[in-house]
Design an enzyme around this catalytic site. Structure first.
Site, PDB file in Angstrom:
ATOM      1  N   CYS B  48       0.815  -1.214   0.000  1.00 20.30           N
ATOM      2  CA  CYS B  48       0.000   0.000   0.000  1.00 20.30           C
ATOM      3  C   CYS B  48       0.851   1.268   0.000  1.00 20.30           C
ATOM      4  O   CYS B  48       1.556   1.556   0.953  1.00 20.30           O
ATOM      5  CB  CYS B  48      -0.915   0.027   1.225  1.00 20.30           C
ATOM      6  SG  CYS B  48      -1.778   1.583   1.391  1.00 20.30           S
ATOM      7  N   CYS B  50      -0.247   4.254   0.170  1.00 26.23           N
ATOM      8  CA  CYS B  50      -0.817   5.283   1.042  1.00 26.23           C
ATOM      9  C   CYS B  50      -0.174   5.279   2.429  1.00 26.23           C
ATOM     10  O   CYS B  50      -0.182   6.275   3.126  1.00 26.23           O
ATOM     11  CB  CYS B  50      -2.315   5.087   1.180  1.00 26.23           C
ATOM     12  SG  CYS B  50      -3.201   5.091  -0.383  1.00 26.23           S
TER      13      CYS B  50
END
Lengths: 91, 144
Positions: B48, B50
């Site tokens: 991920c 993010c």
């Protein structure tokens, strides 16, 4: 502030958020996307005010420590019910 | 579904290159976790962007501090599935999230950084959080 890596999604995409509503429910999950109609969350837990003897605030305080156990893989919360959207990591 | 190994190789290397033991199987995890003496850091790596994009450089910066864990291990969530499940079994009372970081002392989790405390922060903030935890939990255990 960390930016999302998905420019086609809402700026909160991938961020764990607390979505409070005008009703008894409050949700914690990762924001997938949102628009005028709904907020779409993934890996979502929901708490009803007073469940387990805990208010919404007490539930959020606990969630902010280590996270939540998901009850739903994906959930759409009607935007009309939403009163606030906050980053869990900032609470 | 696991990702292409080609895609995640650089994400693995980012931790392996700074001394992390890559725990790819459940047996690898057991070997790491069953060595209970001293201090350790276990990073649940993730694809991920993010959050993991801040986690890996944050960990690297934190390890530049004087006080740091004796042993470093990492599993790759979403990729090394059995290893990740086994690792999470060692702190089963903590909701699963990735990336996340567990600090252990004598086999016990003394500090845990869940995903939501990484994704909203910079690498510098993640490093500061970890450095503070190293000082708090590991300082007395560090060799003179």
């Amino acid at each position: 502030m960390a930016a999302t890596f998905h420019p086609d999604r809402h700026e909160l995409h991938g961020i764990t958020v607390v979505v409070d509503t005008a009703g008894a429910e409050i949700y914690v999950g990762r924001c997938d996307d949102m628009d005028e109609e709904r907020v779409i969350l993934v890996d979502v837990d929901v708490h009803r005010d007073g469940d387990g003897g805990r208010s919404k605030a007490e539930y959020v305080e606990r969630a902010a420590q280590l996270g939540v156990w998901k009850k739903f893989d994906r959930l759409a919360v009607p935007r009309a019910h939403v009163t606030s959207i906050r980053r869990l990591g900032e609470l | 579904m696991p990702y292409s190994e080609l895609m995640i190789a650089p994400m693995r290397a980012e931790l392996a290159s700074i001394g992390f033991d890559e725990l790819r199987t459940a047996e690898d995890v057991e070997r790491f976790m069953n060595e209970t003496e001293g201090t350790a850091m276990l990073v649940l790596n993730s694809v991920c962007g993010c959050a993991a994009g801040q986690a890996r450089p944050g960990v690297r910066q934190a390890l530049e501090s004087a006080v740091k864990p004796d042993r470093l291990g990492t599993v790759f969530a979403g990729q090394d599935l059995e290893a990740t499940a086994r690792a999470r079994g060692y702190f089963a009372d903590i909701p699963p999230s990735s990336p996340s970081i567990a600090l252990l002392k004598d086999g016990e989790v003394v500090y845990f950084v869940p995903r939501h405390r990484i994704e909203s922060r910079s690498a510098e903030d993640v490093a500061a959080d970890l450095t503070s935890a190293f000082e708090r939990y590991f300082a007395a255990a560090a060799p003179a």
